[in-house]
Design a protein around this motif. Structure first.
Motif, PDB file in Angstrom:
ATOM      1  N   LYS A  10       0.831  -1.200   0.000  1.00 42.18           N
ATOM      2  CA  LYS A  10       0.000   0.000   0.000  1.00 42.18           C
ATOM      3  C   LYS A  10       0.871   1.259   0.000  1.00 42.18           C
ATOM      4  CE  LYS A  10      -4.014  -1.986   2.261  1.00 42.18           C
ATOM      5  NZ  LYS A  10      -4.833  -2.011   3.473  1.00 42.18           N
ATOM      6  N   ASP A  13       2.265   1.654  -3.400  1.00 42.62           N
ATOM      7  CA  ASP A  13       1.230   2.165  -4.309  1.00 42.62           C
ATOM      8  C   ASP A  13       0.990   3.662  -4.106  1.00 42.62           C
ATOM      9  OD1 ASP A  13       0.839  -0.229  -5.573  1.00 42.62           O
ATOM     10  OD2 ASP A  13      -0.915  -0.810  -4.358  1.00 42.62           O
ATOM     11  N   ARG A  14       0.990   4.108  -2.806  1.00 39.67           N
ATOM     12  CA  ARG A  14       0.779   5.528  -2.527  1.00 39.67           C
ATOM     13  C   ARG A  14       1.925   6.362  -3.120  1.00 39.67           C
ATOM     14  NH1 ARG A  14      -0.640   3.814   2.672  1.00 39.67           N
ATOM     15  NH2 ARG A  14       1.392   4.457   3.406  1.00 39.67           N
ATOM     16  N   TYR A  15       3.137   5.925  -2.868  1.00 35.79           N
ATOM     17  CA  TYR A  15       4.292   6.664  -3.395  1.00 35.79           C
ATOM     18  C   TYR A  15       4.320   6.630  -4.929  1.00 35.79           C
ATOM     19  CZ  TYR A  15       6.278   7.329   1.222  1.00 35.79           C
ATOM     20  OH  TYR A  15       6.481   7.718   2.502  1.00 35.79           O
ATOM     21  N   TYR A  16       3.962   5.484  -5.476  1.00 34.42           N
ATOM     22  CA  TYR A  16       3.912   5.349  -6.930  1.00 34.42           C
ATOM     23  C   TYR A  16       2.860   6.297  -7.514  1.00 34.42           C
ATOM     24  CZ  TYR A  16       3.504   3.316 -11.578  1.00 34.42           C
ATOM     25  OH  TYR A  16       3.465   3.127 -12.937  1.00 34.42           O
ATOM     26  N   GLN A  17       1.669   6.335  -6.895  1.00 32.05           N
ATOM     27  CA  GLN A  17       0.596   7.216  -7.349  1.00 32.05           C
ATOM     28  C   GLN A  17       0.994   8.685  -7.213  1.00 32.05           C
ATOM     29  OE1 GLN A  17      -2.178   6.111  -8.930  1.00 32.05           O
ATOM     30  NE2 GLN A  17      -2.458   8.280  -9.405  1.00 32.05           N
ATOM     31  N   LYS A  18       1.665   8.997  -6.103  1.00 29.41           N
ATOM     32  CA  LYS A  18       2.132  10.366  -5.885  1.00 29.41           C
ATOM     33  C   LYS A  18       3.151  10.749  -6.964  1.00 29.41           C
ATOM     34  CE  LYS A  18       4.047  13.294  -2.272  1.00 29.41           C
ATOM     35  NZ  LYS A  18       4.591  13.350  -0.926  1.00 29.41           N
ATOM     36  N   LEU A  20       3.339   9.455  -9.959  1.00 30.49           N
ATOM     37  CA  LEU A  20       2.586   9.595 -11.206  1.00 30.49           C
ATOM     38  C   LEU A  20       1.872  10.949 -11.260  1.00 30.49           C
ATOM     39  CD1 LEU A  20       0.900   6.147 -11.918  1.00 30.49           C
ATOM     40  CD2 LEU A  20       2.688   7.263 -13.228  1.00 30.49           C
ATOM     41  N   ASP A  21       1.269  11.342 -10.148  1.00 32.96           N
ATOM     42  CA  ASP A  21       0.583  12.633 -10.101  1.00 32.96           C
ATOM     43  C   ASP A  21       1.562  13.777 -10.364  1.00 32.96           C
ATOM     44  OD1 ASP A  21      -1.790  11.354  -9.589  1.00 32.96           O
ATOM     45  OD2 ASP A  21      -1.790  11.758  -7.420  1.00 32.96           O
ATOM     46  N   HIS A  24       2.420  13.822 -14.012  1.00 33.52           N
ATOM     47  CA  HIS A  24       1.333  14.432 -14.778  1.00 33.52           C
ATOM     48  C   HIS A  24       1.351  15.945 -14.629  1.00 33.52           C
ATOM     49  CE1 HIS A  24      -0.400  10.716 -16.107  1.00 33.52           C
ATOM     50  NE2 HIS A  24      -0.697  10.296 -14.885  1.00 33.52           N
TER      51      HIS A  24
END
Length: 181
Positions: A10, A13-18, A20-21, A24
């Motif tokens: 988890k 995933d949070r760091y990966y999503q951050k 990615l954000d 972007h």
């Protein structure tokens, strides 16, 4: 340990999503910066084009003024003897009310203008041999049928392939000088 693995996944995933954000966001900033840069370049090009157009317009006005207000008659004629253009002074010298009237009515220079029609042939022969003439003196008819003496200076205008397009030059009224001689 399964709970720690889930927590680790988890967190990943949070760091990966951050990440990615942020990517972007940076990509969005990059696109916006590119658009702003393109708008700036376009504005610069538009300003240059406007400056060139203004310079061309001023040059055209300058040369139009010279053409319209010259103390000499200025002309362009076809090789077969029709006027393509004439300035107001040429119209005045030949006794026409306007440039358009001269161009529309004087359609056969050899027979309508020159008192001695062979003068046009001599003019053309000189133009073919030399490409230009200076002080080519002839007696010509004015619109009212009276005669005057003129001096022509002209040159041949050719395209890049050497094909004759037209003659252009100037005319001065030398009647007073001829009468004094």
């Amino acid at each position: 340990t399964s709970l720690q693995g889930d927590d680790l996944a988890k967190a990943y995933d949070r760091y990966y999503q951050k990440a990615l954000d942020q990517t972007h966001t940076y990509r969005l900033y990059f696109y916006l910066l590119s658009i702003i840069l393109l708008i700036g370049i376009a504005n610069s090009i538009i300003r240059r084009l406007r400056a060139y157009a203004l310079t061309a317009q001023k040059a055209e006005e300058k040369y139009r003024n010279i053409f319209e207000n010259s103390v000499a008659g200025i002309f362009q004629t076809t090789p077969d003897g029709q006027y393509l253009s004439a300035n107001p002074m040429l119209s005045k010298i030949y006794g026409y009310g306007s440039n358009l009237e001269l161009i529309q009515r004087l359609t056969d220079i050899q027979h309508q203008l020159y008192v001695l029609p062979n003068r046009r042939r001599e003019f053309i022969d000189l133009m073919q041999k030399k490409g230009s003439v200076m002080d080519f003196e002839s007696q010509v008819y004015r619109q009212d049928g009276s005669t005057i003496w003129i001096s022509e200076t002209a040159r041949s205008v050719r395209n890049r392939h050497g094909t004759l397009l037209y003659y252009e030059g100037s005319v001065t009224d030398i009647t007073a000088r001829k009468q004094a001689e």
